[in-house]
Motif scaffolding. Structure first.
Motif, PDB file in Angstrom:
ATOM      1  N   ALA A 197       0.835  -1.213   0.000  1.00  0.00           N
ATOM      2  CA  ALA A 197       0.000   0.000   0.000  1.00  0.00           C
ATOM      3  C   ALA A 197       0.863   1.254   0.000  1.00  0.00           C
ATOM      4  N   LYS A 198       0.619   2.123  -0.976  1.00  0.00           N
ATOM      5  CA  LYS A 198       1.389   3.368  -1.079  1.00  0.00           C
ATOM      6  C   LYS A 198       0.702   4.546  -0.398  1.00  0.00           C
ATOM      7  N   THR A 199      -0.565   4.372  -0.021  1.00  0.00           N
ATOM      8  CA  THR A 199      -1.293   5.400   0.728  1.00  0.00           C
ATOM      9  C   THR A 199      -2.198   4.717   1.748  1.00  0.00           C
ATOM     10  N   ALA A 200      -2.651   5.486   2.732  1.00  0.00           N
ATOM     11  CA  ALA A 200      -3.594   4.957   3.713  1.00  0.00           C
ATOM     12  C   ALA A 200      -4.890   4.542   3.029  1.00  0.00           C
ATOM     13  N   ARG A 201      -5.341   5.360   2.084  1.00  0.00           N
ATOM     14  CA  ARG A 201      -6.578   5.050   1.354  1.00  0.00           C
ATOM     15  C   ARG A 201      -6.445   3.712   0.611  1.00  0.00           C
ATOM     16  N   GLU A 202      -5.306   3.496  -0.024  1.00  0.00           N
ATOM     17  CA  GLU A 202      -5.102   2.240  -0.728  1.00  0.00           C
ATOM     18  C   GLU A 202      -5.085   1.066   0.244  1.00  0.00           C
ATOM     19  N   GLY A 203      -4.517   1.267   1.428  1.00  0.00           N
ATOM     20  CA  GLY A 203      -4.520   0.214   2.431  1.00  0.00           C
ATOM     21  C   GLY A 203      -5.932  -0.191   2.821  1.00  0.00           C
ATOM     22  N   VAL A 204      -6.801   0.810   2.999  1.00  0.00           N
ATOM     23  CA  VAL A 204      -8.205   0.535   3.304  1.00  0.00           C
ATOM     24  C   VAL A 204      -8.848  -0.244   2.168  1.00  0.00           C
TER      25      VAL A 204
END
Length: 499
Positions: A148-155
């Motif tokens: 995941a490159k961003t928190a949003r992508e992790g979600v």
């Protein structure tokens, strides 16, 4: 007797594989004193669950599958390995090296997981947790942080896994990067919701679904595709009768267990940060999901919250430690002996990531432990940070802190103040040293990044060593006090007191 022993063994096994009872506090950058993002959590399960600290190197050209059972984890979950995995950190369980608890990756994405939460039984009958092959807290960091490159992508990644494969248990997970912070909660086995944390407010959870509102058109929300429709189709939500969709009300458990085990912790966090907020502790479901603090939140505030055991204020009569140990106290505190690891993640976007992202980790019971900073730029941990089992030893960093806590619990009212005072003084002194170091680091970083990196590692390793030395000194001090106490109570002298 055999059946009873088997039952006890199964319960203990469950304790060691689940968090059981954690407390999470998230604070947006406009609600903090210096503009930091804060993610705080106590991971609670078993005091014998030694934690290791691990740095996972970046990997190229990977093939195959991540398999939980390769590490003897909780389920038979499998997921494709990323072709190119980023470097990341975790604080895992000694036995499986899974359930990483907290970590950052090289892109600056941080995850804290998980908060154990519970869906309603009647919904789980229709969409149960996938306990055979679903994702659990064992897997979340090791699956998401490498990719995941961003928190949003992790979600999005975790949400997609829950929807397609299923959750093996109910959980809440925090995601943070240098721009935003998110919190995801599961409903049933394949339903989930996530909300971006408001920048000027904070969020607190204690083992219960807390998210409520859902606006599918808003960039502040993400959720499973049929989150509302599934509930409506199965008779658990009626828009005309129930009004606006409320995730917690529809999906999550809310009964007498929450009144004494979960609600008081959320109430206490909100009372500490927003004392102007007036609400009965018994009315947990009415507590606001987000609140603004009366004063800007500091790092010390976060530590204080995670150390709280109702030692002061309106719930002081529920303190289970200060006046002698009371394991039968109904209101469970935030800080408990079986907390195996506590942390505060701090993200300061205006600084180089090497020092801007920090995890403050306290091994074991937080109010009898010390929060040590671990900078993003730290290259490696000493070998004994990767040691420790469920049996006490003389090498691992976990048992160095845990043995002192166990000793203090033999006379908490007398001994705890000594340890707490010493650790608070150490943390205050460390904060001053950090400020001076960071100022020098920034000057050096502009001219020579390699020299700044060397400076960071020397400084961080020095702080770690100093904290360990303090724990050793305190252990000897407390052993001396306990030896004198026991000798006084069991002296056995003759009448002349001479032999």
């Amino acid at each position: 007797m055999f059946k009873k022993a088997a039952l006890v063994a199964s319960v203990l096994a469950a304790f060691s594989s689940m968090s059981l009872a954690c407390t999470t506090v998230l604070v947006g950058p406009e609600a903090t004193a210096d503009g930091s993002f804060f993610v705080g959590r106590n991971a609670d399960s078993d005091a014998l669950k030694a934690q290791h600290m691990v740095i996972h190197p970046a990997k190229k050209n990977q093939k195959g599958m991540y398999r939980t059972q390769d590490y003897k984890g909780a389920t038979n979950f499998e997921y494709p390995l990323p072709e190119n995995a980023m470097r990341y950190t975790t604080v895992p369980n000694w036995k499986t090296q899974l359930h990483g608890a907290v970590g950052f990756n090289e892109a600056g994405v941080g995850i804290s997981g998980t908060e154990s939460i519970y869906a309603k039984d009647e919904l789980l009958k229709l969409d149960p947790y996938n306990e055979a092959t679903g994702i659990t807290e064992d897997d979340i960091l090791d699956v998401i942080l490498p990719r995941a490159k961003t928190a949003r992508e992790g979600v999005q990644i975790l949400g997609s896994i829950v929807e397609s494969i299923g959750a093996g248990e109910g959980f809440g997970v925090a995601f943070v990067d240098e721009k935003e912070m998110w919190y995801l909660e599961t409903g049933t086995g394949h339903q989930w919701i996530a909300q971006r944390i408001p920048r000027d407010q904070y969020f607190a959870s204690g083992n219960q679904g807390r998210l409520q509102a859902y606006d599918p058109k808003s960039e502040d929300f993400m959720a499973s595709k049929n989150l509302v429709k599934w509930a409506a189709d199965n008779g658990f939500y009626n828009e005309k009768k129930d009004g606006a969709f409320n995730f917690a009300k529809v999906y999550t458990r809310d009964d007498e267990r929450d009144r004494v085990y979960n609600d008081p912790r959320v109430w206490q966090v909100q009372k500490i940060l927003t004392p102007s907020l007036k609400q009965p502790v018994q009315e947990g479901r009415s507590f606001p999901v987000y609140a603004k603090p009366d004063k800007k939140v500091t790092l010390e505030d976060m530590k204080s919250i995670l150390r709280n055991h109702y030692e002061s204020g309106e719930l002081q009569s529920h303190d289970p430690y200060t006046k002698g140990l009371r394991g039968d106290e109904e209101f469970r505190p935030i800080s408990v002996f079986r907390t195996y690891e506590s942390h505060v993640m701090q993200v300061r976007p205006w600084m180089p990531r090497e020092i801007g992202s920090v995890i403050y980790v306290a091994m074991g019971m937080p109010n009898l432990s010390v929060y040590v900073p671990y900078y993003h730029g730290l290259d490696a941990y000493p070998a004994h940070y990767g040691m420790g089992t469920n049996e006490a030893d003389s090498q691992s960093v976990y048992w160095k802190y845990r043995k002192l806590q166990t000793l203090v619990m033999t006379d908490y009212p007398k001994l705890a103040p000594i340890v707490e005072k010493a650790y608070h003084e150490f943390e205050a002194d460390t904060a001053k040293k950090q400020k001076a170091f960071e100022e020098q680091y920034l000057k050096t970083y502009k001219k020579d990044a390699k020299k700044a990196d060397k400076m960071l590692n020397e400084f961080n390793l020095g702080i770690m060593a100093s904290a360990e030395k303090l724990a050793e000194d305190l252990t000897n001090q407390i052993f001396t006090i306990r030896t004198a106490d026991i000798q006084k109570a069991n002296f056995f002298a003759n009448r002349s007191k001479k032999d």
